[in-house]
Design an enzyme around this catalytic site. Sequence first.
Site, PDB file in Angstrom:
ATOM      1  N   GLU A 200       0.755  -1.172   0.272  1.00 44.24           N
ATOM      2  CA  GLU A 200       0.073   0.137   0.070  1.00 44.24           C
ATOM      3  C   GLU A 200       0.823   1.306   0.216  1.00 44.24           C
ATOM      4  O   GLU A 200       2.085   1.086   0.320  1.00 44.24           O
ATOM      5  CB  GLU A 200      -0.883   0.047   1.151  1.00 44.24           C
ATOM      6  CG  GLU A 200      -2.103  -0.903   1.100  1.00 44.24           C
ATOM      7  CD  GLU A 200      -2.772  -0.746   2.463  1.00 44.24           C
ATOM      8  OE1 GLU A 200      -4.122  -1.184   2.272  1.00 44.24           O
ATOM      9  OE2 GLU A 200      -2.396  -0.122   3.280  1.00 44.24           O
ATOM     10  N   LEU A 203       1.533   6.574   4.005  1.00 42.34           N
ATOM     11  CA  LEU A 203       1.194   8.047   4.319  1.00 42.34           C
ATOM     12  C   LEU A 203       2.051   8.648   5.265  1.00 42.34           C
ATOM     13  O   LEU A 203       2.471   7.722   6.126  1.00 42.34           O
ATOM     14  CB  LEU A 203      -0.374   8.109   4.710  1.00 42.34           C
ATOM     15  CG  LEU A 203      -1.490   7.498   3.694  1.00 42.34           C
ATOM     16  CD1 LEU A 203      -2.693   7.782   4.574  1.00 42.34           C
ATOM     17  CD2 LEU A 203      -1.144   8.122   2.331  1.00 42.34           C
ATOM     18  N   GLU A 275     -11.657   1.140  10.379  1.00 42.77           N
ATOM     19  CA  GLU A 275     -10.396   1.923  10.914  1.00 42.77           C
ATOM     20  C   GLU A 275     -10.038   2.451   9.669  1.00 42.77           C
ATOM     21  O   GLU A 275      -9.886   1.931   8.533  1.00 42.77           O
ATOM     22  CB  GLU A 275      -9.535   1.103  11.595  1.00 42.77           C
ATOM     23  CG  GLU A 275     -10.098   0.389  13.005  1.00 42.77           C
ATOM     24  CD  GLU A 275      -8.805  -0.106  13.822  1.00 42.77           C
ATOM     25  OE1 GLU A 275      -7.739   0.110  13.374  1.00 42.77           O
ATOM     26  OE2 GLU A 275      -9.355  -0.445  14.786  1.00 42.77           O
ATOM     27  N   GLU A 287      -8.676  -1.543   7.982  1.00 44.18           N
ATOM     28  CA  GLU A 287      -9.199  -2.896   8.466  1.00 44.18           C
ATOM     29  C   GLU A 287     -10.619  -2.649   9.214  1.00 44.18           C
ATOM     30  O   GLU A 287     -10.992  -1.538   9.457  1.00 44.18           O
ATOM     31  CB  GLU A 287      -8.320  -3.565   9.347  1.00 44.18           C
ATOM     32  CG  GLU A 287      -7.994  -2.956  10.618  1.00 44.18           C
ATOM     33  CD  GLU A 287      -6.971  -3.691  11.397  1.00 44.18           C
ATOM     34  OE1 GLU A 287      -6.673  -4.661  11.023  1.00 44.18           O
ATOM     35  OE2 GLU A 287      -6.761  -3.167  12.608  1.00 44.18           O
ATOM     36  N   ARG A 291     -15.532  -6.812  16.338  1.00 46.59           N
ATOM     37  CA  ARG A 291     -15.848  -7.156  17.663  1.00 46.59           C
ATOM     38  C   ARG A 291     -16.033  -5.806  18.546  1.00 46.59           C
ATOM     39  O   ARG A 291     -15.919  -4.567  17.797  1.00 46.59           O
ATOM     40  CB  ARG A 291     -14.416  -7.883  18.147  1.00 46.59           C
ATOM     41  CG  ARG A 291     -13.138  -6.979  17.870  1.00 46.59           C
ATOM     42  CD  ARG A 291     -12.163  -7.729  18.784  1.00 46.59           C
ATOM     43  NE  ARG A 291     -10.833  -6.920  18.230  1.00 46.59           N
ATOM     44  CZ  ARG A 291     -10.179  -6.004  18.668  1.00 46.59           C
ATOM     45  NH1 ARG A 291     -11.017  -5.108  19.339  1.00 46.59           N
ATOM     46  NH2 ARG A 291      -9.163  -5.604  18.131  1.00 46.59           N
TER      47      ARG A 291
END
Length: 447
Positions: A200, A203, A275, A287, A291
Site C-alpha cells: 500500500e 502515508l 479503521e 481494516e 468485535r
Amino acid sequence: MFQKILIANRGEIALRILRAAKELGIKTVVVHSTADANAMHVRLADESVCIGPPPSRDSYLNIHQIVAACEITGADAVHPGYGFLAENAKFADILAAHNITFIGPSGDHIRIMGDKIEAKRTAKRLGIPVVPGSDGAVTDEKEAKRIAAEIGYPVIIKASAGGGGRGMKVARNEEDVVTALQTARSEAGAAFGDDAVYIEKYLQKPRHIEVQIFGDGAGKGIHLGERDCSLQRRHQKVWEEAFSPALNEEERNRIGEICAKAVADLGYSGAGTIEFLYEDGEFYFIEMNTRLQVEHTITEAITGIDLVHEQIRVASGGGLSVRQEDVRFQGHAIECRINAEDPRTFVPSPGTITHFHTPGGLGIRVDSGVYSGYKIPPYYDSLIGKLIVHGRNRVECMMRLRRALDEFVVDGVNTTLPLFRDLVGNIDIANGDYDIHWLEKHLAATE
C-alpha cells in the site's frame, strides 16, 4: 433474550460484560485459568468454571474447554469480549453447531475482515475509500517493484493476516522493496502461520480514525461517530479521543454515513469498527475489527448508548434499539490505557498491587478488574484498567483528565500513569496537533 451468557475472556472486559448482563437480568458464567482464580469477574459472576492452566493456549484459547463449560452450565450465548477468540471464525462456527449464540457477527464476516486483502476488496466494493495498493497478495520481487513504482514511494508492505504492527515494513526506494518484502513475509509466517503480504501507499503524517458501527444483520446499519486513536506506540493504541480534534462535522458525517451504509449492505450483525488512516482531508480504509473495541467506552460517553447492551440485544434477535436519527452526540471523551509497564521502556511489570485508588467525580469512569492486594499475572496483556473522562468540550475534558490522573494511585508495580501525566500537559496534545508517529518521536526526544 438470553437466559445465561458465558463470558469467554478475563480482566476488565470480562467485568464490563458481566455488569451489562446483570443489568439486563441475565445470569452470568465466567471461565478462568488457574492464574485468574481470584480475579474480580470470577468473584462477581453467578457461576465460574476453571478451564485450564495459565497459558492462554491451554485456557482462554481452548475452544473445546469453553464449549464444554457452556454445556455444563447451560449457557445459551457466549460473549468473547476482545482479543483471545473474539475474531475467531472457527469458534463462532463451532458455537453455532452446538446451538449456542456467538455474540458477534457471523463466521463468514469474521473471515472476510480477518483477511486484510479480502477485507480491502470488500471495502472497495462497498464504497469505502481505500489506500492505493496491490489488488492481492504479492510474492514476486519484480511485481513488488512494479507496483511500488506505480503507487509512488514510500510504500508499506503488510501481512494479510497481520495485526499489532507485526509483518509491516516500509520501503522508501526500490532497494528497500526487496528487503522489506522478504522480512515482512518472514515475520508474517512466523507470527500468523500465513506469509501472504500486500503493498500500500505509505502515508507520511496520517491520523488513525475509526468509526463505530452497528448492524442488525437484516440490512440496517448505524454509526456512532468516530474515535481518534493516533497516539500509538509500536502500532499499539495508548490514548483515544471521541471526537477527533482533526475532523469537522461535515467530514464526520460523511465518513459515518459511508460506514453505516456499508455494514447495512454487507448484512453485518453486531458491533464493529472500521479503521482508517486520515490525511489531508481524505480517509483510507485500513481494516475492520469485527468485535467490541477496548476504546468503546468513549463512544458510550458521547452517545449515552451502552454498546454491550446493544450487542446482546442484536445477538438475541431484538434488533437495534436506536435509529441513526436517534443518535445524539454530547461533549468530548478521552480514554487512557493504564498498563502495568515501565512508563519509559514499556517493559511489563507483573506483581502485587499494594494500593489501588481510582479517581472519582463528575465525568470520570474507571474500567478495571484489579484491587488492592491483587496479583497481576505475567501471562497476559498488561492492561490494569482504563481511565475514561467526559466533558462538555475538549478543554473541560482535558482539565478533568489532568485532575483525575493526579488522583489515580497504583502502588506495588510500575504503570504508565506518569506517561499520561506528561502527555496531558503537552502543548501539542492540548492543541490536538498529533499524528500516528507523534508519540514515538516524543518518547525518543525525551530519553
